[in-house]
Design a protein around this motif. Structure first.
Motif, PDB file in Angstrom:
ATOM      1  N   ASP B  38      92.272  -7.183 -46.906  1.00 49.94           N
ATOM      2  CA  ASP B  38      92.146  -7.879 -45.632  1.00 49.94           C
ATOM      3  C   ASP B  38      91.099  -7.198 -44.753  1.00 49.94           C
ATOM      4  O   ASP B  38      90.242  -7.846 -44.164  1.00 49.94           O
ATOM      5  CB  ASP B  38      93.516  -7.884 -44.939  1.00 49.94           C
ATOM      6  CG  ASP B  38      93.546  -8.882 -43.806  1.00 49.94           C
ATOM      7  OD1 ASP B  38      93.430 -10.096 -44.121  1.00 49.94           O
ATOM      8  OD2 ASP B  38      93.674  -8.473 -42.651  1.00 49.94           O
ATOM      9  N   ILE B  42      87.208  -8.291 -43.252  1.00 51.07           N
ATOM     10  CA  ILE B  42      86.715  -8.135 -41.879  1.00 51.07           C
ATOM     11  C   ILE B  42      85.403  -7.359 -41.868  1.00 51.07           C
ATOM     12  O   ILE B  42      84.434  -7.743 -41.221  1.00 51.07           O
ATOM     13  CB  ILE B  42      87.782  -7.422 -41.021  1.00 51.07           C
ATOM     14  CG1 ILE B  42      88.991  -8.338 -40.878  1.00 51.07           C
ATOM     15  CG2 ILE B  42      87.217  -7.055 -39.664  1.00 51.07           C
ATOM     16  CD1 ILE B  42      90.158  -7.706 -40.172  1.00 51.07           C
TER      17      ILE B  42
ATOM     18  N   THR D  78      94.424 -14.766 -36.191  1.00 53.02           N
ATOM     19  CA  THR D  78      95.106 -14.554 -37.463  1.00 53.02           C
ATOM     20  C   THR D  78      95.570 -13.122 -37.689  1.00 53.02           C
ATOM     21  O   THR D  78      96.526 -12.897 -38.430  1.00 53.02           O
ATOM     22  CB  THR D  78      94.186 -14.940 -38.641  1.00 53.02           C
ATOM     23  OG1 THR D  78      92.973 -14.199 -38.526  1.00 53.02           O
ATOM     24  CG2 THR D  78      93.895 -16.420 -38.645  1.00 53.02           C
ATOM     25  N   SER D  79      94.951 -12.152 -37.053  1.00 55.71           N
ATOM     26  CA  SER D  79      95.333 -10.781 -37.419  1.00 55.71           C
ATOM     27  C   SER D  79      96.789 -10.453 -37.066  1.00 55.71           C
ATOM     28  O   SER D  79      97.428  -9.717 -37.824  1.00 55.71           O
ATOM     29  CB  SER D  79      94.348  -9.777 -36.846  1.00 55.71           C
ATOM     30  OG  SER D  79      94.553  -9.650 -35.457  1.00 55.71           O
ATOM     31  N   THR D  82      98.727 -11.711 -40.040  1.00 51.63           N
ATOM     32  CA  THR D  82      98.562 -10.812 -41.174  1.00 51.63           C
ATOM     33  C   THR D  82      99.467  -9.596 -41.015  1.00 51.63           C
ATOM     34  O   THR D  82     100.190  -9.201 -41.929  1.00 51.63           O
ATOM     35  CB  THR D  82      97.095 -10.354 -41.248  1.00 51.63           C
ATOM     36  OG1 THR D  82      96.265 -11.503 -41.260  1.00 51.63           O
ATOM     37  CG2 THR D  82      96.852  -9.542 -42.483  1.00 51.63           C
TER      38      THR D  82
HETATM   39 NA    NA Z   1      93.291 -10.684 -40.324  1.00 48.61          NA
END
Ligand code: NA
Ligand code: NA
Lengths: 113, 89, 504, 126, 163, 974
Positions: B38, B42, D78-79, D82
């Motif tokens: 993830d 980023i 979105t983080s 997550t």
């Molecule tokens: Na994210």
């Protein structure tokens, strides 16, 4: 760059083949995926490597990455996507029928009914 | 000056990527590895944007957007799998 | 521009899509429309064949782009022949599938059938190497669907193998195409023919690699030893009518070898020389031997049929590997014959299996309903595949032997001994299946449990009838094929029809 | 010049935060702790970089590119999800209910609730 | 009438703006197309969002956004310091339960997201009844203070905005 | 030569006149051969009309053929050769050319004449349970094939008929399907004659190629060319293999007795009168061009002699009547072969004469054996005896035939045997003048012995009372045929010149290629043959009398039994074949992959190494640090996939990373379209695999180290190969300007778009894309169909129904936060999809990526709230999407037709609608819409299908978007 690309193609191919030589469907499918990355890079590179050129048509550009090989790779990606989806499902079906996911059929002949 | 800052930022995110790779390979847990991926996404987005600045073209920004979206979806999918087994239930 | 050339591709595509769109739930309608569409495909193919025999190659410039920049369809005698063969086979086997009720044992059978035809036709028509890959994929994916139609343990397991193997094959195809493009910078077949012929000497090694990789790709499709391992399991486990249709699938490989290695890499080319023939001939002979040995040693009917198919492939490629007009003409004749004969054998095997419950050739079973009729059909198909008179296999064999007169020491013994093995194998199988029932065990199968349709028998009968017709009309047929082979070894009209434009 | 400094500063800040986020992943010794690093530092790092990009294009290229804002927005939205998911995975795989403070309600933390196939409004279709 | 034409005015507006951001220009054609999409897409997607909440207090909402943005910057500096300079054994991580007064799923989600984006806290879970959040604080010597800050600084504001 | 034969007069007429009537081909010969084939249809059809009708039909056809033959006879007897030529396959030289000369006339007459008798006999012989229609069909097929052989003027045509006799005899021998002996006998006959047939094919093809024609009439004129060719000996051996197997010559004689399991009419017809004479016929036919060499003499005469002796000896000790007759046949065929092998015209004449005689008496004897079997229910000599009084008629004609077989004067057997002995007495075998005469006499003696034994032990002596059934003479129908033959035996014995002489003349002329007139008489003076003959009769009598004691010695001698040896050999070959096949094709696709990979490597390496290669000269592209980092990541992640592949979930994560990095590589290398496609495909693939992995085992078992090393070596080599190949390619310039240059130059002007890749996809190579979306559509349809199939029932469905309830799953199926965010993202992401679609023609994007983005968006919704809930909100017809997409794409392509352009020709125009800016309208966009719909439909259908499996496995479906309800009363568990 060329060395990086060719070694990457080589390793992807090797890893793909190695996994394809496993005896269970799941790693084989992953192997097919790696192999298809390998071949996609191969096709792409077969149009020669260029860095830092515009990806779309602009007047007076110094050059372009070969658009034809890109189109070919695109087609290859899409087709291999369909194929992967299909083999996943068939493999799943075979697993549900048998209760295991070995890819080899032990029965050469005689008990294939 | 901007070029210098750009190089610095590129270096940072590049280094960050290598660190992500290390975590990805080391783990120890699967959630850690997913987290590494993830974060990798980023950092990649940042790199794409930085390259956009360097080349003066925003043509890859949609790709970055798609990276963000797919990165999110796959992180959630892996998590959901670890939690429930069934990703779409 | 003759738009009919592309009809064999888009007609089934439209029919398949319409089936999916509006007749998903109506099998009767699917059957009617499907059979009509395939019938129409036969008609179109027949008309096209007539056209091809009276015209030089015709090129269809898709998207109105000049060759070699766009994709072209090239329609010539060979393509026309393959179109007609495909449509005919598809129609007959479709009748069988409908009559036997196989099509009702899963979903989307008829739509997949149409897409299968589309893929095959596309492959036969294209004049572009990458497009050949695309249509290989179309025909393959449709074949995957048909192969696993109706499901079941062994079928799905064999299906996984079939798909996996062909996926590797497709990947190899891509490697080959990329190499080809990377050396020549083009994908149009006619353009490739021109460019490979004048390739700088230093590029020879790489183009040879491309040629050999292509050969291997086609060998996978054609199930040539040692790339044939996918075939026995696939054919033995596919639904009967699907296995019958697959008789044409291996011929796609044969077609591609003929096309590519007479057009782009003909035997006289400086870069490749006799490389292809040198590799192909031994492989073909070994394939033939393995097929024949397999027939002799088969313990089940399905395997018998599968190895008979392998044997016929070996024979076919033997003829192809000689790369002379005479041999290619013989190969094409044998291609027609073996496609129909193999299909017939698979249909008959299905008739037996549906009634007998087991294809074992080791144990006797109770007499099956309609034993006499099926035995007669089996006998005829066996004659066809073993290459015995009066069916076309014998003529095909003679044509090939005659064309291989410079290979008496290699081709002849293998072909003849293989024939013998097949004769013995078929004799044992036939006498076990149909002559041994009196000492049998097990419940006789009630005739009432079977579909009452006569269609399966009619379809099988038509296939065998076509073999007979191929025998009787061997003269006119070989006339066409001789002209076809001659045109393959004189590609100038083919290239000229592409009207290759200069770069930029 | 000022904008150049501003953009450069944003880039440096962004790069620094990005690196810190990734570094935190390696340095922190507990899965839950690790979760803090990227959800914050990386998000801000990339956010700052994107803002730098917007400014850069607007000022030096005369072409306003707004897509970066969408990307930032997307990452910010979105983080937390997550992080939420990865926390739940951690709770599920490595912890038991007793390790956690009570909810203060009649129900347990959702992750530790018994499988709710039959419990809730689910209808088994088979 | 206007309601019938624009059943989801805020969303239509948001989407039209999004479209302009995407196409990166301000031509009339883009505006028209964006508006059309802004109209059509909510219609298509509304079924997936039953009981869509109303934002009662738009200025308060904007204020909240600015507040959170500020907090995020602060939070990141804090976290960066912890990550860079605090040895692992001195980092005092804690689990904290935050009881909720909010009831709207959207409001709770915004709160939870805020918590994750701001100082050293991550929303880890929710109680099965939806009345409490489980927070993990990276370094919280005083957990109650964290809880209080969340309740007063964010939850109260959200309650005004959504409920 | 002429002085040797007292009875032979030769008239030299170099070439017999050919007769071809008019301009139209004379079809009569073709008709003679074709009639039985056409007639073969009748019995099967007529069987419902009764057995008599059936027999009558078969008989009529044969009679008609015979009549046609008779009509040609006068001309042939005048010495003409009649020909019929029909072009069949001129390209090969396989034509339906027939010719009728003396030899053909004799054989055709024999085949059709005896055929007629057999048809009559069989009508009464077969029991009511036997399927008579089938019998006559097979018989007529056989008869047609035999007639074809003897009338062929084209050796390829002859081969056709030759093989047909093998096939039809297979059917006839196996006619009694319930008898294992019949089955085995049929297979043995087919195997042996089939082997010979294939050898014959080779031999004949060689012969034809030496002669430059496959027409017999041409070949027969090429003696010099043939015998001087290097290929003469191979051709001779191959052709003789065909003849010897067919005519049961040593060492291929063993199949014939086993073929006797056939019904007696078959034995009488095939195994005495006709089929076994096909080999003899062919030797006679080819005699003019093949004989006369040492090789011919050595092989043919010797084989014949050995066969004659061996056959006779075995016959003497056989107790089964049909076996006795069978070996006697072997012996007589040997005799004829020997005569042909001697190579002199005189010997050939005798051979021809003996063919006729043997056919007449042996057919009668077989029928007689059949009658005895029919009435007494046994053919075992030991259980017979004394039938003379019980079956006087049978006794009469059987004895006449047997005496002829023994060579007792004045019967026809005597005549030819004497002539044979005369020829033998003049033949020198490898410098030895007495060996052949002595052995021939010995064979004749044994022949007398078994003939007498047949008469004595079957008919003479006192009647017994222990026959399995009371013997009696059969009805007229059954004995008419043999009696007629017996009458012929007597007639031709007494008046040889009148009955057979003319036929022998013409056929011998045909065999030797010179016109011949023979004179056959009973008395030639005290020539050696007389003494040899007398010795044979005397010795034979003694042998017959002492047969029983001799039999004990015979039984005590070690004799190789042909059948067990043959069976053992065939079984061994079959077992070998089976083992080899099974070992090779053991169902291991893994091994197939290994073999395939090695093959590809080897072939590629060979191709490369055997060609010229000049290394490329392109400059290397410099490596940037970021590229190096990407490389490190790609390599490490790829390697990790292999390393961790036992952990399936982890390996899937890693594959995702590889895909991610590959996408980045594409961006870096200026290929954003590829990156967009790759990354979106990636995530869908991962989700599909996760859905499948939910059911599959989560671990892959480890494999043996040896295996892993082997696979590693293979894979490593393949990787090196791929790397080396692409490296070699990248470093050189294209040999010619690439077509891509045209695409770049014409994308904007001709295709109306600046995204060259997209213009290629939807325009230059739109046809590829057309195929590609169909692939995708089919994939989804197949996935759907398979799901349906699984869910319809069967083991897979049972497994799903009994799927163990998952243990240790987390609660909270649909976390609330995710649901809320997914709802928020949905419209925005759809908008992104539309954006990607619209800009695709000019900027990276396009229908495919847009379709995937839309699919991923919906997917997110489904992941958040569950498939059932989301699907219940909105039922999208995925099938419809796929089909509509394909149809739109097709229709766009077809639309060009109305513009007079080919399929998929694009058109675009710039439209200005105030107050909007000018925008572009392109058919390519319509095509891309088709792509978009197909992709969206395909992805959704695939995912929806797999999700249904989980539902069947007991996953519940939810009716609410998430499970937590903060608004509910806080009253504990609901
Ligand atoms: Na994210
Ligand atoms: Na596209």
């Amino acid at each position: 760059m060329e060395y990086l690309v060719s070694s990457a193609v080589g390793l992807l191919t090797a890893a793909g083949i190695y996994l394809i030589l496993r005896r269970h469907t799941f790693p084989v499918i992953l192997g097919l995926a790696l192999l298809s990355y390998g071949v996609n890079l191969f096709i792409f590179a077969s149009g020669r490597i260029v860095v830092g050129v515009p990806p779309i048509y602009v007047t007076g550009a110094a050059g372009y990455a070969d658009p034809l090989t890109q189109a070919l790779v695109l087609t290859a990606i899409v087709i291999s996507f369909g194929m992967t989806a299909l083999i996943v499902m068939v493999a799943l079906g075979a697993f549900l029928e048998t209760g295991h996911d070995r890819i080899d059929m032990p029965d050469g002949e005689g008990d294939d009914q | 000056m901007i070029d210098l800052a750009l190089s610095f930022a590129l270096g940072c995110f590049g280094l960050g990527l290598l660190m992500n790779l290390f975590l990805l390979l080391r783990g120890p847990g699967l959630p850690d590895r997913v987290l590494a991926v993830d974060t990798m996404v980023i950092n990649i987005i940042a790199l794409i944007v930085l390259y956009g600045i360097r080349s003066g073209s925003g043509i890859n920004f949609e790709a970055a957007m798609l990276f963000a979206m797919t990165g999110f979806v796959s992180t959630v999918a892996f998590s959901k799998f670890m939690l429930r087994g069934d990703v779409i239930e | 521009m003759n738009h009919w050339i592309i009809a064999p591709v888009i007609m089934p595509a439209i029919v398949g899509a319409v089936m999916v769109l509006v007749m998903r739930g109506n099998l009767a309608l699917q059957r009617a429309v499907g059979v009509s569409a395939t019938g129409a495909a036969v008609a179109v193919a027949a008309a096209l064949l007539w056209s091809a025999s009276h015209n030089p190659p015709q090129v269809y410039f898709l998207g109105d782009w000049p060759a070699p920049f766009g994709i072209v369809l090239v329609f010539d005698r060979l393509a026309a022949l393959m179109l007609l063969l495909t449509a005919t086979l598809a129609l007959i086997v479709q009748l069988y599938a409908t009559g036997s009720g196989w099509d009702a044992r899963g979903r989307h059978f008829h739509a997949l059938w149409q897409f299968q035809i589309m893929g095959l036709n596309g492959a036969f028509l294209t004049g572009d190497m990458f497009n050949l890959f695309v249509f290989f994929e179309v025909l393959l994916i449709a074949s995957y669907g048909l192969m696993i139609h109706a499901g079941g343990r062994d079928r799905l397991r064999a299906g996984v193998q079939y798909v996996a193997f062909n996926l590797v094959g497709s990947t190899l195809f891509l490697f080959a195409l990329a190499t080809l493009y990377s050396v020549t910078g083009t994908l149009n077949m006619a353009d490739l023919a021109v460019k490979v012929a004048i390739l700088p000497e230093g590029d020879a090694a790489l183009i040879r690699v491309a040629a050999v990789l292509l050969l291997l790709v086609f060998a996978i499709k054609g199930a040539l030893v040692p790339l044939h391992f996918w075939l026995p399991g696939t054919y033995a486990n596919a639904p009967g009518p699907v296995a019958a249709l697959f008789a044409i699938m291996t011929k796609v490989g044969a077609y591609a070898v003929i096309r590519v290695f007479t057009l782009i890499f003909p035997p006289g080319t400086l870069a490749t020389g006799t490389l292809i023939a040198d590799l192909l001939l031994p492989a073909a002979l070994v394939t033939l031997a393995i097929g024949a040995i397999g027939v002799l040693g088969a313990a089940t009917l399905a395997r018998l049929a599968a190895f008979a198919a392998i044997g016929s492939i070996g024979t076919l490629f033997t003829a192809i590997a000689l790369f002379t007009p005479q041999a290619t003409s013989a190969a094409l004749y044998y291609l027609l014959h073996s496609t129909l004969a193999t299909a017939a054998l698979f249909l008959i095997a299905d008739l037996v299996l549906e009634r007998r419950g087991t294809g074992s050739l080791r144990t006797a079973r109770s007499p099956i309903p309609q034993s006499g009729l099926i035995a007669a059909l089996f006998f005829a198909a066996a004659i066809g595949l073993a290459g015995m008179p009066p069916l076309s296999g014998f003529i095909g064999k003679l044509l090939i032997l005659d064309a291989a007169r410079n290979h008496i020491a290699t081709v002849w013994p293998v072909m003849l001994v293989a024939s013998l093995f097949m004769i013995i194998g078929f004799a044992i199988a036939g006498s076990t299946l149909f002559w041994k029932p009196h000492e049998a065990v097990g419940e006789p199968i009630a005739a009432s449990a079977l579909p009452t349709s006569a269609l399966p028998f009619i379809a099988t009968g038509i296939l065998l009838g076509l073999l007979a017709a191929l025998t009787i009309f061997a003269g006119p047929v070989t006339d066409y094929l001789t002209a076809t082979a001659a045109s393959l070894y004189d590609p100038a009209p083919y290239i000229a029809a592409n009207a290759l434009a200069a770069g930029e | 010049m000022t904008v150049e400094i501003l953009i450069s500063a944003l880039l440096v800040i962004g790069g620094t935060f990005g690196l810190i986020g990734s570094f935190g992943l390696l340095k922190l010794n507990d899965p839950m702790k690790r979760l803090h690093a990227p959800t914050k530092a990386s998000t801000v790092g990339v956010g700052t970089t994107l803002v730098a990009s917007v400014l850069y294009f607007a000022i030096f290229k005369g072409a306003v590119t707004w897509q970066e804002l969408l990307i930032v927005l997307f990452l910010f939205i979105t983080s937390p999800i997550t992080a939420n998911f990865l926390s739940k995975v951690h709770l599920h795989r490595n912890m038991v209910s007793a390790d956690l403070p009570p909810t203060g309600t009649s129900r347990n933390w959702a992750t530790f609730e018994p499988d709710d196939d039959e419990a809730s409004d689910g209808q088994s279709h088979s | 009438m206007l309601n019938r034409l624009f059943p989801h005015p805020l969303m239509t507006l948001g989407l039209t703006v999004t479209w302009l951001l995407l196409v990166n220009d301000l031509k009339i054609g883009s505006l028209v197309l964006g508006a059309i999409l802004g109209l059509v897409i909510p219609l298509v997607t509304t079924v997936y969002w039953p009981d869509r909440p109303k934002i009662r207090n738009l200025p308060a909402y904007l204020g909240y956004v600015l507040l959170v943005m500020w907090d995020i910057i602060i939070a990141n500096i804090a976290v960066a310091r912890i990550v860079m300079f605090m040895p692992n054994n001195r980092i005092r991580s804690r689990w904290i339960t935050v009881p909720l007064d909010l009831r709207s799923p959207e409001a709770i989600t915004v709160l939870a997201a805020t918590i994750t984006l701001t100082p050293g806290t991550v929303t880890a879970d929710m109680s099965a009844c939806g009345r409490a959040l489980l927070i993990h604080a990276l370094h919280a010597p005083d957990p109650d203070a964290v809880c209080d800050q969340i309740k007063t600084r964010y939850e109260a504001r959200l309650k005004r905005i959504f409920e | 030569m002429a002085d040797k034969g007292l009875r032979l007069y030769r008239v030299h007429t170099p070439t017999p006149p050919l007769r071809q009537n008019g301009t139209l081909p004379d079809m009569s010969l073709a008709l003679i051969a074709a009639l039985p084939f056409l007639g073969a249809l009748f019995p099967g059809l007529m069987i419902r009309a009764g057995r008599d009708a059936c027999a009558l039909a078969a008989g009529s056809v044969t009679a008609l053929s015979l009549l046609l033959l008779g009509m040609q006879a006068p001309a042939v007897l005048r010495g003409e050769v009649i020909q019929t030529r029909i072009d069949w396959l001129p390209a090969l030289g396989l034509n339906a050319n027939f010719m009728l000369d003396g030899l053909g006339l004799m054989f055709a007459g024999l085949i059709l004449g005896i055929g007629l008798l057999i048809i009559l006999y069989a009508r009464f012989y077969l029991s009511s349970r036997d399927p008579m229609g089938q019998f006559y069909t097979y018989l007529l097929l056989f008869q047609g094939a035999m007639t074809g052989i003897v009338l062929s003027d084209n050796i390829l045509l002859l081969l056709v008929f030759w093989e047909l006799t093998s096939l039809s005899s297979f059917l006839l021998i196996g006619y009694w399907k319930h008898l294992p002996e019949g089955r085995q006998g049929a297979r043995m006959a087919l195997t042996v004659t089939g082997t010979g047939g294939l050898a014959l094919i080779a031999g004949m093809l060689i012969l034809g190629q030496i002669a430059g024609s496959y027409d017999l009439s041409v070949i027969l004129t090429q003696k010099a060319a043939i015998q001087s060719s290097d290929w003469y000996l191979p051709a001779l051996i191959l052709i003789l293999l065909g003849c010897f197997t067919k005519s049961a010559q040593f060492p291929f004689h063993f199949w014939l007795p086993h073929a006797m399991a056939a019904p007696t009419p078959v034995s009488a017809y095939l195994h005495s009168a006709t089929m076994v004479k096909a080999g003899i016929f062919l030797m006679a036919r080819m005699w003019p061009v093949l004989s006369g060499t040492d090789a011919w003499f050595c092989i043919v005469a010797t084989t014949g002699l050995v066969t004659m002796l061996l056959g006779a000896t075995i016959a003497l000790f056989k107790d089964d009547l049909k076996a006795l007759l069978a070996f006697s046949t072997v012996s007589h065929l040997g005799l004829i072969t020997m005569l042909l092998g001697i190579g002199t015209p005189e010997a050939a004449v005798v051979a021809v004469f003996h063919i006729l005689n043997h056919a007449s008496f042996k057919a009668a004897l077989f029928m007689s054996a059949g009658i005895i079997d029919h009435v007494a229910h046994t053919r075992d000599i030991r259980r017979l005896g004394g039938l003379r009084t019980l079956m006087p008629i049978t006794f009469a004609f059987s004895t006449i035939a047997a005496l002829s077989m023994a060579g007792i004067p004045p019967l026809n057997g005597f005549l030819s045997k004497e002539m044979m002995l005369e020829e033998a007495s003049q033949t020198i075998w490898f410098g030895n003048p007495w060996l052949i005469p002595a052995l021939a006499t010995l064979a004749a003696m044994i022949s007398v012995g078994y003939s007498f034994r047949f008469i004595g032990q079957v008919f003479l002596g006192p009647p017994r009372h222990d026959y399995p059934a009371p013997p009696h003479d059969p009805g007229f129908g059954l004995w008419a045929a043999p009696a007629l033959l017996a009458a012929l035996v007597i007639a031709s014995g007494l008046m040889p010149m009148l009955t057979f002489g003319w036929l022998v003349d013409v056929s011998a002329s045909a065999v030797t290629g010179t016109a011949i007139t023979v004179k056959i008489s009973h008395w030639h003076g005290f020539v050696p043959a007389l003494w040899m003959s007398l010795a044979a009769i005397a010795g034979g009598l003694i042998l017959a009398l002492f047969q029983r004691p001799l039999n004990r010695i015979w039984l005590a001698l070690p004799r190789p039994e042909a059948k067990p040896i043959f069976d053992a050999v065939i079984n061994m070959i079959r077992r070998l074949a089976h083992t080899l096949t099974a070992r090779m094709h053991n169902g291991s696709i893994t091994r197939a992959f290994a073999i395939g990979t090695v093959t590809m490597l080897a072939a590629g390496l060979y191709a490369f190494a055997s060609g010229t290669h000049t290394p490329g000269t392109r400059a290397l592209t410099p490596i940037e640090p970021v590229a190096a980092i990407g490389w490190v990541m790609l390599m490490a992640a790829t390697f990790a996939v292999v390393l961790y592949h036992h952990n399936r979930l982890l390996s899937l994560v890693l594959v995702g990373v590889v895909g991610l990095i590959v996408s980045v590589v594409f961006i870096y290398l200026s290929a954003p379209d590829l990156a967009l496609t790759q990354i979106s495909v990636e995530v869908v693939t991962v989700i599909l695999l996760l859905l499948a992995l939910n059911f599959l085992p989560k671990q892959t078992p480890r494999e043996r180290t040896g295996r892993r090393l082997r696979d590693g070596a293979i894979a490593g080599a393949a990787g090196l190969g791929a790397a080396a190949l692409i490296h070699a390619l990248m470093l050189r310039d294209f040999a010619f300007p690439t077509v891509a240059a045209y695409h770049i130059a014409n994308a904007k002007s001709g295709g109306g778009g600046t995204n060259i890749v997209n213009v290629i996809l939807v325009d230059f190579r739109g046809y590829d894309t057309f195929g590609e979306i169909i692939v995708l559509g089919i994939a989804a349809l197949v996935i759907y169909a398979l799901t349906e199939t699984i869910l319809r029932g069967g083991p897979a469905n049972d497994r799903l129904l009994n799927w163990p309830k998952p243990q240790g799953r987390a609660g909270d199926r649909h976390p609330m936060m995710f649901v809320v965010v997914a709802r928020l993202i949905l419209p925005v992401a759809l908008m992104v999809g539309v954006f990607m679609f619209l800009r695709g023609h000019n900027l990276p994007g396009g229908g495919f990526v847009a379709g995937l983005v839309a699919a991923i968006t919906f997917l997110m919704q489904y992941m958040a709230s569950g498939f059932a809930w989301a699907a219940a909100r909105k039922t999208i017809n995925y099938h419809g999407l796929i089909a509509t997409g394909v149809l739109i794409a097709t229709a766009t392509g077809i639309g060009a037709w109305f513009n007079g352009k080919p399929f998929l020709t694009s058109a675009y125009t710039y439209v200005t609608v105030p107050p909007l800016e000018t925008f572009e309208l392109a058919t390519a966009a319509l095509f891309d819409t088709g792509v978009f719909l197909t992709v969206l439909g395909a992805v959704m259908l695939a995912l929806a299908s797999i999700s249904r499996l989980a539902t069947r496995a007991g996953s519940s479906t939810n009716t609410r978007p998430f499970d937590i309800d903060p608004d509910a009363k806080p009253a504990g568990k609901s």
